[in-house]
Scaffold this motif. Structure first.
Motif, mmCIF file in Angstrom:
data_model
loop_
_atom_site.group_PDB
_atom_site.id
_atom_site.type_symbol
_atom_site.label_atom_id
_atom_site.label_comp_id
_atom_site.label_asym_id
_atom_site.label_seq_id
_atom_site.Cartn_x
_atom_site.Cartn_y
_atom_site.Cartn_z
ATOM 1 N N ASN A 132 4.359 0.835 3.040
ATOM 2 C CA ASN A 132 4.714 1.532 4.272
ATOM 3 C C ASN A 132 6.218 1.472 4.518
ATOM 4 N N THR B 236 0.227 -3.297 2.194
ATOM 5 C CA THR B 236 -1.114 -3.648 2.658
ATOM 6 C C THR B 236 -2.097 -3.564 1.502
ATOM 7 N N TRP C 175 -12.606 4.087 4.044
ATOM 8 C CA TRP C 175 -11.573 3.172 4.536
ATOM 9 C C TRP C 175 -10.208 3.616 4.025
ATOM 10 N N VAL D 290 -5.602 2.771 4.960
ATOM 11 C CA VAL D 290 -4.617 1.920 5.623
ATOM 12 C C VAL D 290 -4.017 2.701 6.783
ATOM 13 N N ASN E 121 -1.329 2.899 9.724
ATOM 14 C CA ASN E 121 0.018 2.388 9.984
ATOM 15 C C ASN E 121 0.443 2.607 11.409
ATOM 16 N N GLY F 91 1.014 -1.696 8.188
ATOM 17 C CA GLY F 91 -0.234 -1.114 7.671
ATOM 18 C C GLY F 91 -1.379 -2.094 7.815
ATOM 19 N N VAL G 87 -5.717 -2.538 6.949
ATOM 20 C CA VAL G 87 -6.932 -1.997 6.330
ATOM 21 C C VAL G 87 -7.955 -1.700 7.430
ATOM 22 N N SER H 61 0.196 6.654 10.847
ATOM 23 C CA SER H 61 -0.291 7.433 9.701
ATOM 24 C C SER H 61 -1.495 6.736 9.091
ATOM 25 N N THR I 288 -3.440 6.414 5.403
ATOM 26 C CA THR I 288 -3.276 6.660 3.968
ATOM 27 C C THR I 288 -4.569 6.337 3.239
ATOM 28 N N VAL I 289 -4.993 7.293 2.430
ATOM 29 C CA VAL I 289 -6.272 7.176 1.729
ATOM 30 C C VAL I 289 -6.063 7.495 0.250
ATOM 31 N N SER I 290 -6.723 6.729 -0.605
ATOM 32 C CA SER I 290 -6.597 6.928 -2.051
ATOM 33 C C SER I 290 -7.934 7.336 -2.665
ATOM 34 N N LYS J 211 -4.086 11.262 -3.508
ATOM 35 C CA LYS J 211 -3.790 10.396 -2.359
ATOM 36 C C LYS J 211 -3.299 11.265 -1.221
ATOM 37 N N THR K 107 -1.675 11.171 2.940
ATOM 38 C CA THR K 107 -1.186 10.489 4.130
ATOM 39 C C THR K 107 -1.180 11.489 5.276
ATOM 40 N N THR L 265 -0.111 11.999 8.977
ATOM 41 C CA THR L 265 0.803 11.400 9.954
ATOM 42 C C THR L 265 0.610 12.078 11.307
ATOM 43 N N PHE M 154 0.642 14.814 3.856
ATOM 44 C CA PHE M 154 1.287 14.573 2.558
ATOM 45 C C PHE M 154 0.155 14.368 1.557
#
Lengths: 206, 206
Positions: free
Chosen positions: A54, A106, B50, B52, B54, B66, B68, B104, B106-108, B127, B129, B131, B178
């Motif tokens: 981050n 994280t 799930w 992260v 931020n 960030g 979880v 934000s 963020t997911v992968s 991935k 993000t 925001t 993003f």
């Protein structure tokens, strides 16, 4: 008895190998007792290969911007706790960090696969946030060479990433640690405790 | 021919069900063509449980923090794209958001298991993000009931989380996206395109 003898020999071996290295290294991949915050945190960082890094996005009004990244804190099962990254300024994260170093990494236990059927947000499925400064390493430094070995050993495809993208080595200088690995709120854990975890059940050697 | 006929019947069924609902819903769990940025993004958010989240940490000098978290954008395979969360102010994330909404998620794709042997940072392992602003929902609102169903259906243990912790429903009001799901940098994708993806190969219905 044979098993116990085997464990003893391995333990003694680890004990002696340990004295050859002055830095704490993680040698066991078994999950530590959650009561040991430092061991638990170091295990989580060492066993994981990716997380969300981050930074502060000036382009998005100072919003906290998370990005999926690969990282490494050392050779496999020899993590030293400090996360290293291989980033390009073609990506917002490195660009943001060069303007404003404030950052956090994280990491979740969930993708390691040791949380069983627990929800990813269940406090006993551990998670850690390392907060600090994301800094660029001098390519000619010893630390950059360490970062390269640490990263390329865990992420072999990095070595083939396009030279034209100008990937560079970064590290997170840790200033604060947020760890949850049990019920009862975050575990108190200083940066010094994290970087120099106490040896117990041969999971760490100094 | 039997398979083709079966696909046709299912497709037509989805087609008609689709016209009963004015909002875009994800009905297929198969990974969309990466060329379709909106479908790819919606698939990634819908299939993951799930990420992260931020926020800006005033306690840590404004650092991006960030955490979880579990989330849901709708009932299983009926995601609507907007992520909902079940958070307590005992945790820094909700506390931060109530002071400063900038956030934000963020997911992968990596933990979904569809990246094969690719590195988690490989651009073809997608991935995203999202925001925007992390906002608390009015517990008596229709949207809070939607959030509760969305979250509790994907995260059954949430229903049993301690009442004394005062968990509340939050959502991310998305302002910027993003997305990386191929080589060649981030995919252009507006919030409107994301929330109203074009129907193609019956992955989405409007």
């Amino acid at each position: 008895m044979e098993t116990k003898g085997h464990v003893y020999v391995v333990s003694m071996l680890l004990f002696f190998v340990g004295f050859q290295d002055s830095e704490a290294r993680l040698l066991s991949i078994s999950k530590p007792d959650p009561v040991n915050a430092a061991a638990s945190a170091r295990w989580l960082v060492s066993q994981n290969s990716w997380g969300v890094l981050n930074t502060v996005s000036s382009e998005l009004g100072g919003a906290p911007f998370g990005n999926v990244v690969s990282f490494s804190d050392g050779l496999p099962n020899k993590g030293r706790g400090i996360p290293y990254f291989y980033l390009t300024t073609l990506d917002p994260t490195a660009k943001n960090a060069l303007k404003d170093k404030r950052s956090s990494l994280t990491v979740s236990e969930y993708p390691i696969g040791t949380c069983g059927k627990k929800d990813p947000e269940n406090p006993t499925c551990s998670k850690i946030t390392l907060t600090g400064k994301l800094v660029l390493l001098d390519i000619n430094s010893k630390e950059a060479r360490f970062a390269q070995n640490a990263l390329f050993s865990k992420h072999p495809e990095m070595e083939g990433w396009p030279k034209s993208h100008n990937f560079q080595f970064f590290k997170l200088e840790i200033e604060d640690i947020f760890l949850i690995n049990e019920f009862g709120g975050p575990k108190p854990l200083t940066v010094d405790q994290y970087l120099h975890p106490k040896m117990n059940n041969f999971a760490f050697i100094m």
